[in-house]
Design a protein around this motif. Structure first.
Motif, PDB file in Angstrom:
ATOM      1  N   GLN A  72       0.851  -1.190   0.000  1.00 53.88           N
ATOM      2  CA  GLN A  72       0.000   0.000   0.000  1.00 53.88           C
ATOM      3  C   GLN A  72       0.886   1.238   0.000  1.00 53.88           C
ATOM      4  N   THR A  73       1.524   1.479  -1.134  1.00 53.54           N
ATOM      5  CA  THR A  73       2.534   2.525  -1.248  1.00 53.54           C
ATOM      6  C   THR A  73       1.973   3.918  -0.990  1.00 53.54           C
ATOM      7  N   VAL A  74       0.796   4.211  -1.548  1.00 56.60           N
ATOM      8  CA  VAL A  74       0.220   5.548  -1.372  1.00 56.60           C
ATOM      9  C   VAL A  74      -0.090   5.805   0.103  1.00 56.60           C
ATOM     10  N   MET A  75      -0.683   4.828   0.774  1.00 58.40           N
ATOM     11  CA  MET A  75      -0.959   4.984   2.210  1.00 58.40           C
ATOM     12  C   MET A  75       0.348   5.107   2.989  1.00 58.40           C
ATOM     13  N   GLY A  76       1.373   4.364   2.577  1.00 59.61           N
ATOM     14  CA  GLY A  76       2.668   4.454   3.233  1.00 59.61           C
ATOM     15  C   GLY A  76       3.256   5.848   3.123  1.00 59.61           C
ATOM     16  N   ILE A  77       3.106   6.457   1.955  1.00 60.55           N
ATOM     17  CA  ILE A  77       3.602   7.825   1.763  1.00 60.55           C
ATOM     18  C   ILE A  77       2.816   8.799   2.636  1.00 60.55           C
ATOM     19  N   PHE A  78       1.483   8.633   2.689  1.00 63.78           N
ATOM     20  CA  PHE A  78       0.672   9.493   3.559  1.00 63.78           C
ATOM     21  C   PHE A  78       1.090   9.348   5.020  1.00 63.78           C
ATOM     22  N   PHE A  79       1.307   8.107   5.459  1.00 64.26           N
ATOM     23  CA  PHE A  79       1.754   7.881   6.830  1.00 64.26           C
ATOM     24  C   PHE A  79       3.102   8.550   7.066  1.00 64.26           C
ATOM     25  N   LEU A  80       4.002   8.412   6.104  1.00 64.02           N
ATOM     26  CA  LEU A  80       5.346   8.973   6.228  1.00 64.02           C
ATOM     27  C   LEU A  80       5.300  10.494   6.326  1.00 64.02           C
ATOM     28  N   ILE A  81       4.541  11.125   5.456  1.00 60.16           N
ATOM     29  CA  ILE A  81       4.462  12.582   5.420  1.00 60.16           C
ATOM     30  C   ILE A  81       3.771  13.148   6.658  1.00 60.16           C
ATOM     31  N   THR A  82       2.714  12.473   7.119  1.00 58.29           N
ATOM     32  CA  THR A  82       1.908  13.014   8.221  1.00 58.29           C
ATOM     33  C   THR A  82       2.291  12.446   9.580  1.00 58.29           C
ATOM     34  N   GLY A  83       3.354  11.669   9.635  1.00 52.36           N
ATOM     35  CA  GLY A  83       3.749  11.081  10.914  1.00 52.36           C
ATOM     36  C   GLY A  83       2.724  10.081  11.411  1.00 52.36           C
ATOM     37  N   GLY A  84       2.237   9.243  10.487  1.00 51.42           N
ATOM     38  CA  GLY A  84       1.231   8.250  10.874  1.00 51.42           C
ATOM     39  C   GLY A  84      -0.095   8.901  11.193  1.00 51.42           C
ATOM     40  N   PHE A  85      -0.455   9.921  10.389  1.00 52.02           N
ATOM     41  CA  PHE A  85      -1.661  10.711  10.639  1.00 52.02           C
ATOM     42  C   PHE A  85      -1.644  11.223  12.076  1.00 52.02           C
ATOM     43  N   CYS A  86      -0.527  11.828  12.431  1.00 50.09           N
ATOM     44  CA  CYS A  86      -0.284  12.377  13.782  1.00 50.09           C
ATOM     45  C   CYS A  86      -0.371  11.297  14.859  1.00 50.09           C
ATOM     46  N   GLY A  87       0.001  10.102  14.509  1.00 50.72           N
ATOM     47  CA  GLY A  87       0.018   8.990  15.461  1.00 50.72           C
ATOM     48  C   GLY A  87      -1.278   8.224  15.545  1.00 50.72           C
ATOM     49  N   ILE A  88      -2.381   8.814  15.146  1.00 52.47           N
ATOM     50  CA  ILE A  88      -3.687   8.150  15.256  1.00 52.47           C
ATOM     51  C   ILE A  88      -3.773   6.969  14.297  1.00 52.47           C
ATOM     52  N   GLY A  89      -3.313   7.160  13.068  1.00 51.78           N
ATOM     53  CA  GLY A  89      -3.333   6.072  12.092  1.00 51.78           C
ATOM     54  C   GLY A  89      -2.456   4.910  12.518  1.00 51.78           C
ATOM     55  N   THR A  90      -1.343   5.221  13.136  1.00 50.50           N
ATOM     56  CA  THR A  90      -0.446   4.174  13.625  1.00 50.50           C
ATOM     57  C   THR A  90      -1.110   3.385  14.755  1.00 50.50           C
ATOM     58  N   ILE A  91      -1.828   4.077  15.641  1.00 50.96           N
ATOM     59  CA  ILE A  91      -2.547   3.399  16.725  1.00 50.96           C
ATOM     60  C   ILE A  91      -3.645   2.498  16.149  1.00 50.96           C
ATOM     61  N   VAL A  92      -4.347   2.995  15.142  1.00 49.06           N
ATOM     62  CA  VAL A  92      -5.396   2.192  14.499  1.00 49.06           C
ATOM     63  C   VAL A  92      -4.780   0.945  13.866  1.00 49.06           C
ATOM     64  N   ASP A  93      -3.626   1.105  13.220  1.00 53.32           N
ATOM     65  CA  ASP A  93      -2.957  -0.050  12.622  1.00 53.32           C
ATOM     66  C   ASP A  93      -2.453  -1.032  13.673  1.00 53.32           C
ATOM     67  N   LEU A  94      -2.078  -0.534  14.851  1.00 52.66           N
ATOM     68  CA  LEU A  94      -1.690  -1.439  15.938  1.00 52.66           C
ATOM     69  C   LEU A  94      -2.854  -2.329  16.330  1.00 52.66           C
ATOM     70  N   VAL A  95      -4.027  -1.741  16.400  1.00 49.53           N
ATOM     71  CA  VAL A  95      -5.219  -2.500  16.772  1.00 49.53           C
ATOM     72  C   VAL A  95      -5.618  -3.463  15.652  1.00 49.53           C
ATOM     73  N   ASN A  96      -5.465  -3.031  14.407  1.00 46.40           N
ATOM     74  CA  ASN A  96      -5.924  -3.815  13.259  1.00 46.40           C
ATOM     75  C   ASN A  96      -4.816  -4.578  12.543  1.00 46.40           C
ATOM     76  N   HIS A  97      -3.689  -4.826  13.194  1.00 47.70           N
ATOM     77  CA  HIS A  97      -2.571  -5.468  12.503  1.00 47.70           C
ATOM     78  C   HIS A  97      -2.924  -6.848  11.965  1.00 47.70           C
ATOM     79  N   ARG A  98      -3.779  -7.580  12.643  1.00 45.88           N
ATOM     80  CA  ARG A  98      -4.188  -8.906  12.147  1.00 45.88           C
ATOM     81  C   ARG A  98      -5.020  -8.783  10.872  1.00 45.88           C
ATOM     82  N   ASN A  99      -5.900  -7.806  10.828  1.00 45.32           N
ATOM     83  CA  ASN A  99      -6.719  -7.609   9.629  1.00 45.32           C
ATOM     84  C   ASN A  99      -5.863  -7.178   8.442  1.00 45.32           C
ATOM     85  N   ILE A 100      -4.874  -6.341   8.696  1.00 42.99           N
ATOM     86  CA  ILE A 100      -3.965  -5.914   7.631  1.00 42.99           C
ATOM     87  C   ILE A 100      -3.218  -7.125   7.077  1.00 42.99           C
ATOM     88  N   ALA A 101      -2.728  -7.979   7.965  1.00 46.28           N
ATOM     89  CA  ALA A 101      -2.001  -9.181   7.539  1.00 46.28           C
ATOM     90  C   ALA A 101      -2.921 -10.132   6.776  1.00 46.28           C
TER      91      ALA A 101
END
Length: 122
Positions: A72-101
């Protein structure tokens, strides 16, 4: 393949959902094709633990690594530029890591199936 020689059992972190999906996907394949599929799929598969570790890296250094490794390159770039959507997106991905996998592994299973059908003709 019988139940005692099921190569998918070597993945200790495989969920029953993923196991069912793979067994259904490979049901029509011959033994030779199943072996080839397993070889291709095992090289492409990502475990939920890998996704979790890469997501945790977002808090330490580079946000969005988990998105890059799942294609998911485009989302990766958005995460990179925004710092993981100010950390909120990173927290959401922590919770949903199994679904992502799981989502990524299903895509890779489909891709591996297509590669197998083209590479191993019966």
């Amino acid at each position: 393949m019988n139940m005692y020689q099921d190569p998918y059992m070597t993945f200790s972190d495989m969920t029953s959902e993923e196991m069912g999906f793979l067994q259904q996907a490979t049901n029509a394949l011959s033994e030779k094709q199943k072996q080839y599929f397993y070889m291709v799929y095992s090289g492409k598969r990502r475990s939920p633990q890998e996704i979790l570790i890469f997501t945790l890296l977002g808090f330490i250094c580079i946000a969005g690594v988990q998105r890059f490794i799942t294609g998911q390159t485009v989302m990766g770039i958005f995460f990179l530029i925004t710092g993981g959507f100010c950390g909120i997106g990173t927290i959401v991905d922590l919770v949903n890591h199994r679904n992502i996998a799981t989502e990524y592994n299903q895509k890779m299973a489909y891709e591996s199936f297509q590669i197998t059908k083209m590479a191993v003709q019966e």
